[in-house]
Scaffold this active site. Structure first.
Site, PDB file in Angstrom:
ATOM      1  N   GLU A   1       1.556   1.845  -3.506  1.00 17.98           N
ATOM      2  CA  GLU A   1       0.305   2.216  -4.168  1.00 17.98           C
ATOM      3  C   GLU A   1      -0.006   3.693  -3.957  1.00 17.98           C
ATOM      4  O   GLU A   1      -0.433   4.389  -4.887  1.00 17.98           O
ATOM      5  CB  GLU A   1      -0.836   1.335  -3.650  1.00 17.98           C
ATOM      6  CG  GLU A   1      -0.746  -0.093  -4.174  1.00 17.98           C
ATOM      7  CD  GLU A   1      -1.822  -1.004  -3.620  1.00 17.98           C
ATOM      8  OE1 GLU A   1      -2.547  -1.626  -4.418  1.00 17.98           O
ATOM      9  OE2 GLU A   1      -1.929  -1.104  -2.374  1.00 17.98           O
TER      10      GLU A   1
ATOM     11  N   GLU B   1       2.194  -8.280  -2.405  1.00 21.42           N
ATOM     12  CA  GLU B   1       0.997  -8.918  -1.848  1.00 21.42           C
ATOM     13  C   GLU B   1       0.870 -10.396  -2.181  1.00 21.42           C
ATOM     14  O   GLU B   1       0.347 -11.175  -1.366  1.00 21.42           O
ATOM     15  CB  GLU B   1      -0.260  -8.164  -2.329  1.00 21.42           C
ATOM     16  CG  GLU B   1      -0.498  -6.828  -1.644  1.00 21.42           C
ATOM     17  CD  GLU B   1       0.260  -5.672  -2.278  1.00 21.42           C
ATOM     18  OE1 GLU B   1      -0.007  -4.523  -1.898  1.00 21.42           O
ATOM     19  OE2 GLU B   1       1.117  -5.934  -3.158  1.00 21.42           O
TER      20      GLU B   1
ATOM     21  N   GLY C   1       0.795  -1.216   0.000  1.00 17.19           N
ATOM     22  CA  GLY C   1       0.000   0.000   0.000  1.00 17.19           C
ATOM     23  C   GLY C   1       0.826   1.263   0.000  1.00 17.19           C
ATOM     24  O   GLY C   1       0.382   2.307  -0.505  1.00 17.19           O
TER      25      GLY C   1
END
Length: 299
Positions: A149, A169, A146
């Site tokens: 991201e 992930e 994340g």
């Protein structure tokens, strides 16, 4: 039809003054922890630069419910602040940008809670992407899952050569869920994105630059903030230009990238039309004729 509203909203700022996020969260959003992200509004030669710093050292800036809520509040504030010309997203924790999701918190969630929480992070990333002013991510440490991201939702990325970044992930038997599968594909190309996500490979700053995942790579300095210093240099260069033009250029590129060329050019035309009557456009022409630096006011 206007594409964006430039009505002025004023906020009180002091030199590198920190804004307490608890004071700007909407009443419907509460935080159950101390501030884990804060904003500095710079002044002097750096007026117009807002620096958003992740600061959750005990958990390597991992993304918890509390950090999500606080980040959402800050983005809401920045969206309506026309005095901010550039936003830099960085870490105040040495050696790490953001380690990704808070897996300890995630492990305690019911299965029914996981999907909505990940959806909220995806929407948060879009809020970051859709901020009207240019944004720069300064990666002076690990940006994983994340964290990467969020960095990919910024317009420009700068990394230290020793920074580590990757969408890891699949190593946890999940997939990137906060926009990673889509943003990475659009930045580095789908074939390269597939390889990086399928393998969960972690890149250093040099490798990331070679793949064009980051715009610039810098040699880390003793202070450990080389990427941030480079981001500041870029931000200073940006703030010299017309603030309305910056916002409309970003809007034209973001929206235009989502449609075919014919419609993209129509978006550009609509954005340009909003520039024509501005005081800044006239000031730019006058400054050029008078061979002086322009003084843009955002009107």
């Amino acid at each position: 039809m206007a594409l964006i509203n430039f009505g002025r909203v004023m906020f009180t700022k002091g030199t590198q003054k920190c804004v307490n996020i608890s004071s700007i969260l909407s009443r419907s959003v509460t935080s159950d922890c101390s501030d884990e992200i804060y904003v500095d509004f710079l002044e002097g030669d750096r007026t117009g630069i807002a620096v958003c710093s992740l600061c959750r050292p005990q958990a390597k800036n991992s993304i918890s419910k509390g950090l999500r809520n606080q980040f959402r509040g800050i983005l809401k504030m920045l969206k309506s602040d026309n005095d901010v010309r550039v936003m830099i997203l960085r870490s105040a924790v040495p050696g790490v940008f953001c380690a990704g999701a808070d897996l300890k918190e995630r492990a305690k969630m019911l299965e029914a809670e996981v999907g909505p929480f990940v959806t909220s992070l995806r929407l948060l990333g879009m809020d970051l992407r859709d901020l009207p002013m240019p944004t720069i991510a300064a990666l002076d440490g690990a940006a994983l899952g994340g964290g990467l991201e969020f960095a990919m939702c910024c317009d420009i990325r700068v990394a230290a050569d020793c920074a580590k970044m990757g969408l890891v992930e699949t190593k946890l038997a999940i997939i990137p869920g906060a926009g990673g599968t889509q943003h990475l594909s659009r930045i580095v190309g789908i074939a390269t994105a597939k390889e990086l996500i399928f393998t969960g490979r972690v890149l250093d700053g040099i490798e990331a630059h070679q793949l064009r995942l980051v715009n610039h790579v810098t040699a880390q300095n003793e202070a450990g903030d080389a990427a941030y210093q480079k981001a500041l240099t870029i931000a200073e260069e940006i703030t010299m230009n017309g603030p309305i033009a910056l916002r409309l250029a970003k809007l034209a590129m973001n929206k235009g990238s989502e449609v075919d060329l014919v419609n993209a050019l129509k978006i550009e035309e609509a954005c340009y039309s909003q520039i024509i009557t501005t005081k800044d456009r006239r000031e730019g022409l006058n400054a050029f004729a008078e061979k002086r630096a322009p003084k843009y006011i955002g009107e």
